[in-house]
Design a protein around this motif. Structure first.
Motif, PDB file in Angstrom:
ATOM      1  N   LEU A  93       0.874  -1.152   0.075  1.00 35.40           N
ATOM      2  CA  LEU A  93      -0.337  -0.226  -0.034  1.00 35.40           C
ATOM      3  C   LEU A  93       0.959   1.047   0.441  1.00 35.40           C
ATOM      4  O   LEU A  93       1.157   1.842  -0.891  1.00 35.40           O
ATOM      5  CB  LEU A  93      -1.275  -0.259   0.992  1.00 35.40           C
ATOM      6  N   ASN A  94       2.712   0.915   0.918  1.00 32.60           N
ATOM      7  CA  ASN A  94       3.194   2.478   0.747  1.00 32.60           C
ATOM      8  C   ASN A  94       3.520   2.991  -0.471  1.00 32.60           C
ATOM      9  O   ASN A  94       3.878   3.522  -0.958  1.00 32.60           O
ATOM     10  CB  ASN A  94       3.516   2.750   2.451  1.00 32.60           C
ATOM     11  N   GLN A  95       3.881   1.203  -0.985  1.00 35.80           N
ATOM     12  CA  GLN A  95       5.018   1.811  -1.973  1.00 35.80           C
ATOM     13  C   GLN A  95       3.908   2.334  -2.898  1.00 35.80           C
ATOM     14  O   GLN A  95       4.458   2.995  -4.135  1.00 35.80           O
ATOM     15  CB  GLN A  95       4.825   0.014  -2.881  1.00 35.80           C
ATOM     16  N   TYR A  96       2.637   1.965  -3.371  1.00 42.27           N
ATOM     17  CA  TYR A  96       2.041   2.358  -4.244  1.00 42.27           C
ATOM     18  C   TYR A  96       1.565   4.648  -4.273  1.00 42.27           C
ATOM     19  O   TYR A  96       1.769   4.778  -5.078  1.00 42.27           O
ATOM     20  CB  TYR A  96       0.580   1.918  -4.829  1.00 42.27           C
ATOM     21  N   ARG A  97       1.034   4.442  -2.936  1.00 40.82           N
ATOM     22  CA  ARG A  97       1.257   5.703  -1.972  1.00 40.82           C
ATOM     23  C   ARG A  97       2.391   6.424  -2.608  1.00 40.82           C
ATOM     24  O   ARG A  97       2.695   7.801  -3.223  1.00 40.82           O
ATOM     25  CB  ARG A  97       0.275   5.800  -0.789  1.00 40.82           C
ATOM     26  N   ILE A  98       3.760   5.959  -2.098  1.00 44.92           N
ATOM     27  CA  ILE A  98       4.712   7.065  -1.857  1.00 44.92           C
ATOM     28  C   ILE A  98       4.854   7.541  -3.491  1.00 44.92           C
ATOM     29  O   ILE A  98       5.111   8.077  -4.463  1.00 44.92           O
ATOM     30  CB  ILE A  98       5.991   6.254  -1.276  1.00 44.92           C
ATOM     31  N   THR A  99       5.128   6.551  -4.800  1.00 48.12           N
ATOM     32  CA  THR A  99       4.799   5.935  -5.997  1.00 48.12           C
ATOM     33  C   THR A  99       4.182   7.162  -6.204  1.00 48.12           C
ATOM     34  O   THR A  99       4.504   8.273  -7.732  1.00 48.12           O
ATOM     35  CB  THR A  99       5.241   5.159  -6.757  1.00 48.12           C
ATOM     36  N   GLU A 100       3.053   7.547  -6.636  1.00 48.75           N
ATOM     37  CA  GLU A 100       2.384   8.920  -6.659  1.00 48.75           C
ATOM     38  C   GLU A 100       1.767   9.993  -6.361  1.00 48.75           C
ATOM     39  O   GLU A 100       2.439  10.741  -7.221  1.00 48.75           O
ATOM     40  CB  GLU A 100      -0.254   7.944  -6.415  1.00 48.75           C
ATOM     41  N   TYR A 129       5.307  11.115   6.388  1.00 46.68           N
ATOM     42  CA  TYR A 129       6.696  11.131   5.513  1.00 46.68           C
ATOM     43  C   TYR A 129       7.377  10.484   6.016  1.00 46.68           C
ATOM     44  O   TYR A 129       8.678   9.838   5.888  1.00 46.68           O
ATOM     45  CB  TYR A 129       6.680  12.419   6.926  1.00 46.68           C
ATOM     46  N   GLY A 130       7.308   9.776   7.321  1.00 48.19           N
ATOM     47  CA  GLY A 130       8.151   8.444   7.760  1.00 48.19           C
ATOM     48  C   GLY A 130       7.963   7.284   6.483  1.00 48.19           C
ATOM     49  O   GLY A 130       9.032   6.488   5.846  1.00 48.19           O
ATOM     50  N   ALA A 131       6.690   6.916   5.495  1.00 45.41           N
ATOM     51  CA  ALA A 131       7.243   5.834   4.867  1.00 45.41           C
ATOM     52  C   ALA A 131       8.058   6.775   3.947  1.00 45.41           C
ATOM     53  O   ALA A 131       8.294   5.778   2.705  1.00 45.41           O
ATOM     54  CB  ALA A 131       5.430   5.589   4.651  1.00 45.41           C
ATOM     55  N   PHE A 132       7.339   7.939   2.880  1.00 46.32           N
ATOM     56  CA  PHE A 132       8.409   9.114   2.339  1.00 46.32           C
ATOM     57  C   PHE A 132       9.419   8.303   2.717  1.00 46.32           C
ATOM     58  O   PHE A 132      10.504   8.367   1.901  1.00 46.32           O
ATOM     59  CB  PHE A 132       7.389  10.026   2.408  1.00 46.32           C
ATOM     60  N   LYS A 133      10.619   8.956   3.303  1.00 43.41           N
ATOM     61  CA  LYS A 133      11.832   8.696   3.567  1.00 43.41           C
ATOM     62  C   LYS A 133      12.383   7.274   3.771  1.00 43.41           C
ATOM     63  O   LYS A 133      13.104   6.859   2.934  1.00 43.41           O
ATOM     64  CB  LYS A 133      11.763   9.631   5.638  1.00 43.41           C
ATOM     65  N   GLU A 135      11.255   4.880   2.186  1.00 40.65           N
ATOM     66  CA  GLU A 135      10.930   4.791   0.330  1.00 40.65           C
ATOM     67  C   GLU A 135      12.627   5.610  -0.543  1.00 40.65           C
ATOM     68  O   GLU A 135      12.980   4.908  -1.199  1.00 40.65           O
ATOM     69  CB  GLU A 135       9.821   5.086  -0.402  1.00 40.65           C
ATOM     70  N   THR A 136      12.402   6.890  -0.081  1.00 41.49           N
ATOM     71  CA  THR A 136      13.009   7.119  -0.613  1.00 41.49           C
ATOM     72  C   THR A 136      14.690   8.166  -0.276  1.00 41.49           C
ATOM     73  O   THR A 136      15.437   8.527  -0.992  1.00 41.49           O
ATOM     74  CB  THR A 136      12.275   9.232  -1.185  1.00 41.49           C
ATOM     75  N   GLY A 137      14.384   8.471   1.112  1.00 40.09           N
ATOM     76  CA  GLY A 137      16.037   8.781   1.774  1.00 40.09           C
ATOM     77  C   GLY A 137      15.570   9.838   1.678  1.00 40.09           C
ATOM     78  O   GLY A 137      16.640  10.684   2.677  1.00 40.09           O
ATOM     79  N   LEU A 138      14.170  10.995   1.444  1.00 35.46           N
ATOM     80  CA  LEU A 138      14.580  12.472   1.410  1.00 35.46           C
ATOM     81  C   LEU A 138      12.720  12.268   1.880  1.00 35.46           C
ATOM     82  O   LEU A 138      12.151  11.578   2.303  1.00 35.46           O
ATOM     83  CB  LEU A 138      14.555  13.319  -0.073  1.00 35.46           C
ATOM     84  N   SER A 139      12.608  13.306   2.603  1.00 35.75           N
ATOM     85  CA  SER A 139      11.520  13.647   3.092  1.00 35.75           C
ATOM     86  C   SER A 139      10.478  14.585   1.570  1.00 35.75           C
ATOM     87  O   SER A 139      12.114  14.677   1.074  1.00 35.75           O
ATOM     88  CB  SER A 139      11.336  15.848   4.395  1.00 35.75           C
ATOM     89  N   PRO A 140       9.799  14.487   1.832  1.00 39.82           N
ATOM     90  CA  PRO A 140       8.901  15.459   0.385  1.00 39.82           C
ATOM     91  C   PRO A 140       9.442  16.763  -0.421  1.00 39.82           C
ATOM     92  O   PRO A 140       9.022  17.033  -1.586  1.00 39.82           O
ATOM     93  CB  PRO A 140       7.244  15.607   0.858  1.00 39.82           C
TER      94      PRO A 140
END
Length: 151
Positions: A93-100, A129-133, A135-140
């Motif tokens: 779920l988080n993978q798809y959300r962060i990709t979008e 923010y936790g899921a984004f970081k 996945e990407t290593g960065l804040s949004p």
């Protein structure tokens, strides 16, 4: 079973490798009756639910909702996620959300991060923010700034 696996991974006396974990996981689903053909069908239905139907945008979606959406047994959907897709429901779920979210951060720079967070299905800034970081290593905000200045 879950507590046993956690104990085996956390215990200093017992070391467990991935093969041992997979073996225990297979025991968990030993009597499920899921065939390879059915697993492939369920995998494709899950992908369609997320990619086409965008089920992840529902901020209250759970494994049961996904199972109902694709008209499959919850237990078998869980098995497919864990064994064939190597993720639990919330990781997918988080993978798809962060990709979008990444796409929206770049394609719609006028949208606030908070608006994007809600648009992709998150209810909480902390979770987003936790899921984004993760996945990407960065804040949004850092992701948007870095990507926009790099191009």
């Amino acid at each position: 079973m879950k507590k046993l696996i956690q104990y085996l991974f956390s215990s200093g006396n017992v070391l467990m490798n991935q093969a041992s974990y997979n073996s225990l996981n297979s025991l968990k689903y030993e009597k499920s009756g899921l065939s390879l053909r059915e697993a492939v069908e369920i995998t494709n239905e899950i992908k369609t639910a997320f990619e086409h139907d965008k089920l992840y945008k529902n901020n209250a979606v759970g494994l049961g909702d996904l199972s109902k959406h694709i008209s499959r047994d919850r237990y078998k959907v869980s098995q497919v996620l864990n064994e064939y897709m190597s993720k639990n429901f919330y990781a997918l779920l988080n993978q798809y959300r962060i990709t979008e979210a990444k796409d929206l951060l770049l394609s719609q720079p006028f949208l606030s991060v908070k608006a994007i967070m809600y648009e992709v299905g998150f209810n909480s800034k902390t979770s987003f923010y936790g899921a984004f970081k993760k996945e990407t290593g960065l804040s949004p905000n850092d992701f948007r700034s870095f990507a926009l200045h790099a191009s």
